[in-house]
Design an enzyme around this catalytic site. Structure first.
Site, PDB file in Angstrom:
ATOM      1  N   HIS A  55      54.672 -27.579 -54.848  1.00 33.05           N
ATOM      2  CA  HIS A  55      53.930 -27.952 -53.670  1.00 33.05           C
ATOM      3  C   HIS A  55      54.900 -28.672 -52.863  1.00 33.05           C
ATOM      4  O   HIS A  55      55.753 -29.458 -53.419  1.00 33.05           O
ATOM      5  CB  HIS A  55      52.900 -28.915 -54.410  1.00 33.05           C
ATOM      6  CG  HIS A  55      51.609 -28.395 -54.962  1.00 33.05           C
ATOM      7  ND1 HIS A  55      50.458 -28.788 -54.995  1.00 33.05           N
ATOM      8  CD2 HIS A  55      51.890 -27.333 -55.767  1.00 33.05           C
ATOM      9  CE1 HIS A  55      49.738 -27.811 -55.664  1.00 33.05           C
ATOM     10  NE2 HIS A  55      50.265 -27.021 -56.027  1.00 33.05           N
ATOM     11  N   GLU A  57      54.666 -31.583 -51.239  1.00 32.15           N
ATOM     12  CA  GLU A  57      54.687 -33.014 -51.747  1.00 32.15           C
ATOM     13  C   GLU A  57      55.853 -33.238 -52.940  1.00 32.15           C
ATOM     14  O   GLU A  57      56.470 -34.184 -52.767  1.00 32.15           O
ATOM     15  CB  GLU A  57      53.251 -33.820 -52.129  1.00 32.15           C
ATOM     16  CG  GLU A  57      52.271 -33.583 -51.304  1.00 32.15           C
ATOM     17  CD  GLU A  57      51.287 -32.368 -51.395  1.00 32.15           C
ATOM     18  OE1 GLU A  57      50.272 -32.641 -51.200  1.00 32.15           O
ATOM     19  OE2 GLU A  57      51.638 -31.363 -51.731  1.00 32.15           O
ATOM     20  N   CYS A  85      46.623 -32.613 -53.860  1.00 33.51           N
ATOM     21  CA  CYS A  85      45.775 -32.308 -55.044  1.00 33.51           C
ATOM     22  C   CYS A  85      46.052 -33.240 -56.073  1.00 33.51           C
ATOM     23  O   CYS A  85      47.030 -34.368 -55.749  1.00 33.51           O
ATOM     24  CB  CYS A  85      46.335 -30.892 -55.474  1.00 33.51           C
ATOM     25  SG  CYS A  85      48.004 -31.266 -56.338  1.00 33.51           S
ATOM     26  N   CYS A  88      49.685 -33.749 -57.080  1.00 33.87           N
ATOM     27  CA  CYS A  88      50.540 -34.335 -55.876  1.00 33.87           C
ATOM     28  C   CYS A  88      50.080 -35.837 -55.842  1.00 33.87           C
ATOM     29  O   CYS A  88      51.066 -36.894 -55.727  1.00 33.87           O
ATOM     30  CB  CYS A  88      50.515 -33.628 -54.930  1.00 33.87           C
ATOM     31  SG  CYS A  88      51.149 -32.066 -54.861  1.00 33.87           S
TER      32      CYS A  88
END
Length: 152
Positions: A55, A57, A85, A88
């Site tokens: 991801h 992040e 999410c 993260c």
């Protein structure tokens, strides 16, 4: 040094999201800022890497840790185009980021208040400042366009 606005750094995150879009990745971008300058930037890379943890992040946090030479990102802010999410959000807490600024809310997997608020869990030992909705419409529009094209 003059403080640069949240919108400025969110536009930097949007540039990363656009890169993801062009690579046929879900268009989410992130930047980490320290002392008024971007020290890390990333976008989603799950499809290219076939890595569920790739991801924006997480990738930006990894780069920022390398840039500062520490796993504690005290004094840093993360700007991301979509509400983090749970994975993260956990990485943000563990990295000790001072602040997370996000654009669009994520009603399906958001962990900053949409589905759950991990940043508000009192028993956790770190609680970053959360600034939601910065350039929310622009961030949301890019995601909507990506998924609209996927459905064609």
């Amino acid at each position: 040094m003059q403080e640069v606005s949240h919108e400025y750094f969110m536009r930097e995150a949007l540039k990363e999201a656009q890169r993801a879009f062009e690579m046929d990745e879900v268009p989410i971008g992130a930047v980490v800022v320290k002392d008024g300058r971007v020290i890390a930037r990333a976008h989603n890379m799950r499809e290219i890497t076939q890595d569920a943890t790739a991801h924006a992040e997480v990738l930006a946090i990894r780069q920022a840790c390398e840039a500062v030479g520490l796993w504690r990102l005290i004094g840093c802010s993360l700007y991301v185009t979509l509400e983090p999410c749970p994975m993260c959000a956990g990485a943000i807490i563990l990295a000790r980021l001072d602040r997370v600024v996000f654009g669009a809310w994520d009603p399906k997997a958001g962990a900053a208040g949409s589905v759950v608020d991990l940043f508000g869990v009192e028993r956790f030992n770190h609680h970053p400042e959360v600034v939601p909705g910065v350039l929310a419409e622009e961030c949301s529009s890019l995601l909507k366009e990506f998924f609209r094209k996927k459905r064609l």
